[in-house]
Design an enzyme around this catalytic site. Sequence first.
Site, PDB file in Angstrom:
ATOM      1  N   LYS A 172      15.219  14.338  44.580  1.00 39.65           N
ATOM      2  CA  LYS A 172      15.327  13.014  45.183  1.00 39.65           C
ATOM      3  C   LYS A 172      14.194  12.844  46.182  1.00 39.65           C
ATOM      4  O   LYS A 172      14.092  13.580  47.159  1.00 39.65           O
ATOM      5  CB  LYS A 172      16.681  12.847  45.873  1.00 39.65           C
ATOM      6  CG  LYS A 172      16.821  11.490  46.549  1.00 39.65           C
ATOM      7  CD  LYS A 172      18.203  11.240  47.082  1.00 39.65           C
ATOM      8  CE  LYS A 172      18.252   9.876  47.771  1.00 39.65           C
ATOM      9  NZ  LYS A 172      19.586   9.596  48.326  1.00 39.65           N
ATOM     10  N   LYS A 224      15.328  11.018  40.949  1.00 34.50           N
ATOM     11  CA  LYS A 224      15.462   9.721  41.611  1.00 34.50           C
ATOM     12  C   LYS A 224      14.338   9.515  42.601  1.00 34.50           C
ATOM     13  O   LYS A 224      14.045  10.429  43.355  1.00 34.50           O
ATOM     14  CB  LYS A 224      16.813   9.710  42.338  1.00 34.50           C
ATOM     15  CG  LYS A 224      17.096   8.475  43.134  1.00 34.50           C
ATOM     16  CD  LYS A 224      18.383   8.645  43.879  1.00 34.50           C
ATOM     17  CE  LYS A 224      18.630   7.372  44.678  1.00 34.50           C
ATOM     18  NZ  LYS A 224      19.792   7.472  45.507  1.00 34.50           N
TER      19      LYS A 224
HETATM   20  C1  PBG Z   1      22.168   8.027  49.882  1.00 38.22           C
HETATM   21  C2  PBG Z   1      21.677   7.227  48.736  1.00 38.22           C
HETATM   22  C3  PBG Z   1      20.629   6.302  48.741  1.00 38.22           C
HETATM   23  C4  PBG Z   1      20.570   5.781  47.446  1.00 38.22           C
HETATM   24  C5  PBG Z   1      21.574   6.376  46.716  1.00 38.22           C
HETATM   25  N1  PBG Z   1      22.236   7.288  47.512  1.00 38.22           N
HETATM   26  C6  PBG Z   1      19.778   5.841  49.849  1.00 38.22           C
HETATM   27  C7  PBG Z   1      18.755   6.736  50.408  1.00 38.22           C
HETATM   28  O1  PBG Z   1      18.605   7.882  50.021  1.00 38.22           O
HETATM   29  O2  PBG Z   1      18.052   6.270  51.317  1.00 38.22           O
HETATM   30  C8  PBG Z   1      19.590   4.751  46.984  1.00 38.22           C
HETATM   31  C9  PBG Z   1      19.975   3.983  45.768  1.00 38.22           C
HETATM   32  C10 PBG Z   1      19.121   2.802  45.521  1.00 38.22           C
HETATM   33  O3  PBG Z   1      18.121   2.559  46.227  1.00 38.22           O
HETATM   34  O4  PBG Z   1      19.443   2.065  44.593  1.00 38.22           O
HETATM   35  N2  PBG Z   1      23.533   7.737  50.139  1.00 38.22           N
END
Ligand code: PBG
Length: 333
Positions: A203, A255
Site C-alpha cells: 500500500k 493499492k
Molecule cells: C485506510 C484506508 C484508506 C483507503 C482505504 N483504507 C485511506 C488511506 O490510506 O489514506 C483509501 C481508499 C480510497 O482512496 O479509495 N483506512
Amino acid sequence: MTDHDVSYDLVSRPRRLRSTPAMRRFTAETRVTPSELILPVFVKEGLDEPQPLASMPGVVQHNMDSLKRAAAEAVELGLGGFMLFGIPQIRDAEGSAALDPDGILNRGIRAVRDEVGDDIVVMSDLCLDEFTDHGHCGVLDDQGRVDNDRTLEIYGRMGLAQAEAGAHMLGPSGMMDGQVGVIRAALDAAGREDVSILAYSAKYSSAFYGPFREAVDSTLTGDRKTYQMDPANRREALLELQLDLDEGADMVMVKPAMSYLDILREVADASPVPVSAYQISGEYAMIEAAAANGWINRDAAIRESVLSIKRAGANSILTYYATELARWFHEEN
Ligand code: PBG
C-alpha cells in the site's frame, strides 16, 4: 496504379482477429466478472439520509438502511465482496469507537451480515484512521509519531471485534509492521480460525487517496509517509508480500491500482495466494471529472481501467464501480 491495387504478401495480419465485435469478443484474453468485484462502502453514524460525496459523484456515505439495501443489491448482482468503512460521530486519540461492539463499523458489519448471511464475502477495513481524532492509522507516542507496536495491540482487538460482528474477511490497511501476524494470533487465540485476512500488502503513500478523505470526514493533517510505502520503491513490495504471507495472510492486495500496475504484475507473479487490487477514490474521481467535462467516454474509460487491473494480474478488484460493472455484465451476458 490506384491505392487498392497495392498488396503486400504479409505472413501475419493481426487485424484479422480484430475485424468484428464477435471476433473481438471471441479472442479477448481478459474479462471481468461480477464475482471478481468487491464494492467498498461507507457507513456513517447518525445520518438520516445517505449523504452524497462531492469528490466522488455517485458514491454516498450510507446510513444503516441504505447500507443494508446496498448489501442486498450487491448479493443480487453476484458481487464477490462487500468492504465496509465506518465513520463514527465521536473520535479520540486511541480510536476507541473501533473496539466498541456498538461502534458504527461493527454495527454496520452486523447489519450487513444479518442481511446477506454467507451469500457474499463481508469484509471490513481494519485501520484506525477513521476512528482517531488526529486521523492517523495508528496511535501516537509522546512525540507525535505513530507508535507501531501499541497500534498492533489495538488492531488485534479491533480484528476480534469485527470477527464477532460477523466479518468473513478482515482488511488490515494501516501498514503497521507485523499487523497481519498480530491480528491472526488474536483471531486464533479466540477460536476464530474461520475468519480470513486480506492483507493490504503493498500500500503506497498516494496522492490519489484525496477524495477518500472526504468520504471518511478525515481530520488528518500531514501525510502517512512513515508507514505507507514510497511510490519510488518496487523491491519493498515483494518484502511486504513475503512478510504478510509469513504472518498468515490468506489474500494480499496492491493499492492504488492504476499507477502501480507494474507492482501488481510482480506481486501477482510471485504470490501463491489470490491477489486483489484497489481502484481507489482518486482513480474514480479522475474518471468522473474528465467524463463530466466531456473529455473522455465515461463507460469506456471505466471498462478499460478495470480491465487493465485484471490484465495486470489481479484476481479480484475493489472498485466503486463494482455495482455498475456488474449491471453491465448482466445486460450483456
Ligand atoms: C485506510 C484506508 C484508506 C483507503 C482505504 N483504507 C485511506 C488511506 O490510506 O489514506 C483509501 C481508499 C480510497 O482512496 O479509495 N483506512
